[in-house]
Design a protein around this motif. Structure first.
Motif, mmCIF file in Angstrom:
data_model
loop_
_atom_site.group_PDB
_atom_site.id
_atom_site.type_symbol
_atom_site.label_atom_id
_atom_site.label_comp_id
_atom_site.label_asym_id
_atom_site.label_seq_id
_atom_site.Cartn_x
_atom_site.Cartn_y
_atom_site.Cartn_z
ATOM 1 N N LYS A 52 0.867 -1.167 0.000
ATOM 2 C CA LYS A 52 0.000 0.000 0.000
ATOM 3 C C LYS A 52 0.917 1.233 0.000
ATOM 4 C CE LYS A 52 -2.261 -0.975 3.772
ATOM 5 N NZ LYS A 52 -3.225 -0.880 4.907
ATOM 6 N N VAL A 53 0.516 2.282 -0.691
ATOM 7 C CA VAL A 53 1.358 3.476 -0.738
ATOM 8 C C VAL A 53 0.540 4.704 -0.365
ATOM 9 C CG1 VAL A 53 2.920 2.506 -2.468
ATOM 10 C CG2 VAL A 53 0.944 3.841 -3.223
ATOM 11 N N ARG A 54 1.240 5.672 0.212
ATOM 12 C CA ARG A 54 0.594 6.917 0.620
ATOM 13 C C ARG A 54 1.596 8.044 0.464
ATOM 14 N NH1 ARG A 54 -2.001 6.942 6.548
ATOM 15 N NH2 ARG A 54 0.212 6.690 7.060
ATOM 16 N N HIS A 55 1.119 9.219 0.079
ATOM 17 C CA HIS A 55 2.031 10.334 -0.165
ATOM 18 C C HIS A 55 1.662 11.529 0.710
ATOM 19 C CE1 HIS A 55 3.731 13.831 -2.469
ATOM 20 N NE2 HIS A 55 4.768 13.020 -2.452
ATOM 21 N N ASP A 56 2.676 12.088 1.359
ATOM 22 C CA ASP A 56 2.528 13.306 2.172
ATOM 23 C C ASP A 56 1.399 13.205 3.194
ATOM 24 O OD1 ASP A 56 4.694 14.532 1.059
ATOM 25 O OD2 ASP A 56 3.568 15.961 -0.165
ATOM 26 N N ALA A 57 1.344 12.096 3.903
ATOM 27 C CA ALA A 57 0.353 11.935 4.959
ATOM 28 C C ALA A 57 0.650 12.915 6.099
ATOM 29 C CB ALA A 57 0.375 10.505 5.490
ATOM 30 N N GLU A 58 -0.402 13.399 6.742
ATOM 31 C CA GLU A 58 -0.206 14.329 7.864
ATOM 32 C C GLU A 58 0.552 13.662 8.999
ATOM 33 O OE1 GLU A 58 -3.624 16.378 9.274
ATOM 34 O OE2 GLU A 58 -4.221 17.088 7.276
ATOM 35 N N GLU A 59 0.254 12.393 9.253
ATOM 36 C CA GLU A 59 0.945 11.649 10.309
ATOM 37 C C GLU A 59 1.457 10.331 9.728
ATOM 38 O OE1 GLU A 59 -1.451 11.228 13.777
ATOM 39 O OE2 GLU A 59 -1.923 13.370 13.897
ATOM 40 N N PRO A 60 2.602 10.356 9.066
ATOM 41 C CA PRO A 60 3.119 9.129 8.451
ATOM 42 C C PRO A 60 3.446 8.078 9.491
ATOM 43 C CG PRO A 60 4.750 10.896 8.377
ATOM 44 C CD PRO A 60 3.467 11.509 8.847
ATOM 45 N N ASP A 61 2.911 6.888 9.300
ATOM 46 C CA ASP A 61 3.166 5.813 10.255
ATOM 47 C C ASP A 61 3.258 4.468 9.552
ATOM 48 O OD1 ASP A 61 0.549 5.498 9.510
ATOM 49 O OD2 ASP A 61 -0.266 5.360 11.532
ATOM 50 N N GLY A 62 3.656 4.476 8.282
ATOM 51 C CA GLY A 62 3.785 3.236 7.536
ATOM 52 C C GLY A 62 4.907 2.371 8.078
ATOM 53 N N GLU A 63 4.859 1.095 7.726
ATOM 54 C CA GLU A 63 5.971 0.208 8.084
ATOM 55 C C GLU A 63 7.280 0.751 7.519
ATOM 56 O OE1 GLU A 63 2.494 -2.403 8.799
ATOM 57 O OE2 GLU A 63 2.991 -0.958 7.261
ATOM 58 N N ILE A 64 7.193 1.369 6.335
ATOM 59 C CA ILE A 64 8.355 1.994 5.701
ATOM 60 C C ILE A 64 8.017 3.455 5.446
ATOM 61 C CG2 ILE A 64 9.847 2.020 3.662
ATOM 62 C CD1 ILE A 64 9.130 -0.972 3.307
ATOM 63 N N VAL A 65 8.902 4.359 5.884
ATOM 64 C CA VAL A 65 8.726 5.788 5.608
ATOM 65 C C VAL A 65 9.961 6.280 4.866
ATOM 66 C CG1 VAL A 65 8.402 8.081 6.576
ATOM 67 C CG2 VAL A 65 7.278 6.119 7.649
ATOM 68 N N ILE A 66 9.722 6.991 3.768
ATOM 69 C CA ILE A 66 10.807 7.506 2.923
ATOM 70 C C ILE A 66 10.656 9.014 2.812
ATOM 71 C CG2 ILE A 66 11.898 7.421 0.644
ATOM 72 C CD1 ILE A 66 10.560 4.621 0.320
ATOM 73 N N VAL A 67 11.719 9.749 3.125
ATOM 74 C CA VAL A 67 11.711 11.205 2.992
ATOM 75 C C VAL A 67 12.554 11.583 1.776
ATOM 76 C CG1 VAL A 67 12.110 13.411 4.126
ATOM 77 C CG2 VAL A 67 11.611 11.391 5.503
ATOM 78 N N ASN A 68 11.927 12.267 0.816
ATOM 79 C CA ASN A 68 12.613 12.765 -0.369
ATOM 80 C C ASN A 68 12.940 14.232 -0.119
ATOM 81 O OD1 ASN A 68 13.596 13.291 -2.888
ATOM 82 N ND2 ASN A 68 11.787 12.619 -4.009
#
Length: 449
Positions: A52-68
């Protein structure tokens, strides 16, 4: 760019999430639209792998978080570092399983970041971010090279036509980060546009560090006009807009295409930075004051009705009050439809950092920026007032409260003004075009029916 894989730390992650469903990947994009394109490519790869993918979430809490990240000037670097630090705290608390950092900041400061924020599982640069997939034990899908998961509304997209920059402007760190210009092939870009049109995209923003240089490295001649013509010929392309041209050695033949093609917006984003010969020389811009005036006059003459967007840089070392007054006079004379301004940031590794003293106080820089923007606010208001009673083709982007929000061909997403249409208007569809009459105007917005 070398990976800095921590010893003894496995980067492999399961595509299965905490709840037994697909694992969530959060990608946060900072900086410009060129970074956004990279994030969209990475999102598509993860999506194809079953995440599952999500972009620019207000509160990122994914198993994997990537900051560009962005690393262009001081404010952008500070925002990137603060974002990484906030997420590093979540990583320490085990609220996220993996934290990765990519993009311009980590391309530029890999060693420093690795030492100062070791909670990050892995740092990547601007061009090796697909290694995130292989380091996770996944396979990069080369067959999806041109595909992206759009984070923009589905009717418009950004198209990156090249990477890097060959210019040597004194203040700019971009060539340090990105290296020399590398143009994509005409065929590659054309194929990407066709894929996006098939998905319903109607509007394309062509972006690069330097549009003017496109093609010179690979084709040995300027090819921007040829590229725009080829994209314009694709059925379903309604608008093409050009961002980030460079004034020196400008490809004038693109003006012919703009004038002759209805789906090429009469809009040019060309960063001029200054006008006084003193500053243009110190900034190493390879253009003079008179050449700049001549360029803009030719644009206005060859493309009647063109709207020009530019950016001004204030507070560069050596800038005098007389230089600032020249800029003010220039802006009042040319009357740019769109203009932004920013203060000089003394960036490590640049020509200015090595050869000039950054001796203008920050408060003086900021005041000069404010003065320029006050002048532009009045110009923008006067230009907008003259649009009252006129009709424009408007693309509807979204519904926001009491208004549908749209744009004319003279307005790029995120950075330019918008057209506000009452939300009780009947039969309005987001992503569609409507002939709209302007009934009122403020400094930076139009109101239409």
């Amino acid at each position: 760019m070398q990976n800095n894989k921590p010893l003894g730390k496995s980067l492999k992650a399961s595509p299965v999430g905490r709840d037994g469903g697909a694992a969530l990947v959060d990608i946060i994009t900072l900086g410009c639209s060129k970074n956004l394109v990279d994030s969209e490519q990475l999102l598509r790869q993860f999506e194809a792998l079953g995440y599952k993918v999500r972009h620019d979430a207000e509160e990122p809490d994914g198993e994997i978080v990537i900051v560009n990240t962005c690393g262009f000037i001081g404010d952008a670097k500070e925002e990137s570092i603060n974002t990484i630090l906030q997420l590093a705290e979540l990583r320490k608390e085990n609220k996220i399983k993996k934290l990765f950092v990519m993009g311009c900041l980590s391309e530029r400061y890999l060693k420093e970041l690795s030492l100062e924020i070791p909670e990050v599982d892995q740092y990547y640069g601007k061009f090796n971010f697909t290694n995130i997939l292989t380091d996770l034990g996944c396979e990069y899908r080369a067959d999806l090279r041109l595909e992206r998961t759009l984070t923009t509304p589905p009717h418009y997209a950004y198209i990156k036509i090249s990477e890097g920059c060959n210019r040597t402007c004194s203040y700019c760190a971009i060539p340090i980060i990105t290296g020399r210009n590398r143009s994509r092939s005409l065929e590659d870009i054309e194929a990407e546009v066709k894929l996006l049109v098939a998905k319903g995209v109607k509007e394309f923003q062509l972006i690069a560090q330097d549009l003017s240089y496109y093609g010179l490295d690979s084709y040995k001649e300027l090819k921007l006009a040829d590229l725009v013509r080829r994209i314009s010929d694709i059925s379903g392309v309604e608008w093409i807009r050009l961002h980030y041209a460079y004034p020196a050695r400008f490809p004038y033949d693109v003006l012919d295409v703009m004038r002759e093609r209805d789906n090429v917006c009469k809009y040019m984003d060309i960063a001029l930075q200054h006008i006084s010969d003193n500053m243009l020389k110190m900034m190493r811009r390879n253009i003079t004051k008179q050449e700049t005036y001549d360029l803009l006059q030719r644009m206005r003459e060859e493309v009647p009705g063109i709207h020009l967007r530019t950016t001004m840089l204030l507070g560069h070392p050596g800038e005098t009050e007389d230089d600032v007054e020249e800029m003010k006079e220039f802006i009042r004379k040319v009357r740019f439809e769109r203009l932004g301004a920013f203060a000089f940031s003394n960036e490590e590794g640049t020509y200015a950092y090595k050869h000039y003293e950054d001796n203008i106080p920050q408060e003086v820089k900021d005041q000069r920026v404010a003065d320029i923007m006050n002048i532009q606010q009045e110009i923008s208001f006067n230009i907008n007032q003259k649009k009252i009673g006129k009709q424009f083709k408007v693309m509807i982007d979204r519904l926001d409260g009491d208004y549908y929000i749209g744009r004319t061909e003279f307005d790029s997403p995120e950075v330019d003004m918008e057209v506000l249409i009452p939300s009780d208007t009947q039969n309005v569809s987001i992503g569609s075009f409507y002939d709209t009459k302007v009934v009122d105007a403020t400094d930076f917005d139009l109101y239409g029916v």
